[in-house]
Design an enzyme around this catalytic site. Structure first.
Site, PDB file in Angstrom:
ATOM      1  N   GLY A  68     109.991 -20.118  56.756  1.00  0.00           N
ATOM      2  CA  GLY A  68     109.218 -20.636  57.579  1.00  0.00           C
ATOM      3  C   GLY A  68     109.621 -21.025  58.898  1.00  0.00           C
ATOM      4  N   TYR A 116      95.772 -30.274  52.119  1.00  0.00           N
ATOM      5  CA  TYR A 116      97.181 -30.899  52.939  1.00  0.00           C
ATOM      6  C   TYR A 116      97.600 -31.277  52.501  1.00  0.00           C
ATOM      7  CZ  TYR A 116     100.399 -30.347  56.762  1.00  0.00           C
ATOM      8  OH  TYR A 116     100.670 -30.327  57.436  1.00  0.00           O
TER       9      TYR A 116
END
Length: 266
Positions: free
Chosen positions: A10, A154
């Site tokens: 990422g 999450y």
């Protein structure tokens, strides 16, 4: 002296980009991976010029099954040795558990939970053999708080990463391999733009609660070098996590439930 090399997942934006920049400034060579080629190529060129490092780009969509194995194979095919692993790639879906497509939920679990475990399993043995390694798992303040509705998966995923990092830290003691879970709170990156919550979170919290990606990355670097099993940047973030930990469950869930309503998630 052989230079160390770190893999950053990422790496195209946000905290991942900031971490790549910190490591390059500290004398590391890089492997930058994400889905988008153009920003990775631009970052590699920028850091190579600024810090005289060797920055390699390997494209990978970590949400696809088998992506971790393919990434490890691509690294091996280039003859690269990985001395550091930064598991940073991640995203969230805030539409709610029942409104989020199952394929998106599976991708979240794969990118932020399965792939970090697989990459660690593939790369840490070599670090142990060389008596040197760094594993920095980018978790979240959300992992230290009660789960919220809306982005239901999450927080639990990030809690897993914190616990897994702590367990690996215990196993790696005395090996020369450092393991740290980095738990940032609200950070100024593309993350909230991607999941469509920028306006809501910006209005829900004052500017002094926000931190920059550069600051978070530097805190993460220092903590990993010091071999701290966990670090949360910011005094206020630590106070909130400590408060939530000691509140009764019902009160803590009411607190985060109010947060979710302010963000229009539930």
């Amino acid at each position: 002296m052989t230079r160390r090399r770190v893999l950053v997942t990422g790496a195209s934006a946000g905290i991942g980009r900031a971490l790549a920049t910190v490591y390059a400034a500290e004398g590391w060579d890089l492997i930058l991976t994400a889905r988008r080629k153009a920003p990775l190529d631009a970052l590699a060129a920028e850091l190579s010029a600024a810090h005289s490092c060797d920055a390699r780009v390997i494209l990978a969509d970590l949400g696809v099954e088998g992506a971790a194995d393919q990434l490890a194979a691509d690294i091996q095919a280039q003859g690269l040795t990985v001395d550091g692993l930064i598991n940073n790639a991640g995203f969230s879906r805030t539409e709610g558990f029942l409104k989020t497509p199952p394929e998106d939920q599976q991708a979240m679990i794969r990118v932020m939970l399965t792939v970090p475990v697989q990459l660690s399993r593939a790369l840490v043995p070599g670090m142990v053999e060389r008596s040197f390694g760094r594993v920095l798992n980018v978790a979240s303040l959300a992992g230290r708080m009660p789960a919220t509705g809306g982005d239901t998966l999450y927080g639990p995923i990030k809690s897993f990463m914190i616990k897994a990092s702590q367990g690996l830290w215990l196993e790696m003691r005395g090996t020369g391999v450092h393991v740290t879970a980095l738990c940032p709170g609200y950070t100024l990156t593309e993350f909230h733009d991607v999941n469509g919550t920028r306006e809501e979170v910006s209005s829900a919290y004052p500017s002094w609660m926000w931190q920059t990606a550069d600051h978070v990355a530097r805190v993460g670097w220092r903590a990993c070098e010091a071999n701290r099993p966990q670090v949360t940047p910011g005094v206020m973030n630590n106070l909130m996590a400590g408060l939530a930990k000691h509140l009764p469950d019902g009160m803590a869930l009411s607190m985060v439930g109010g947060h979710a309503k302010r963000l229009k998630r539930i």
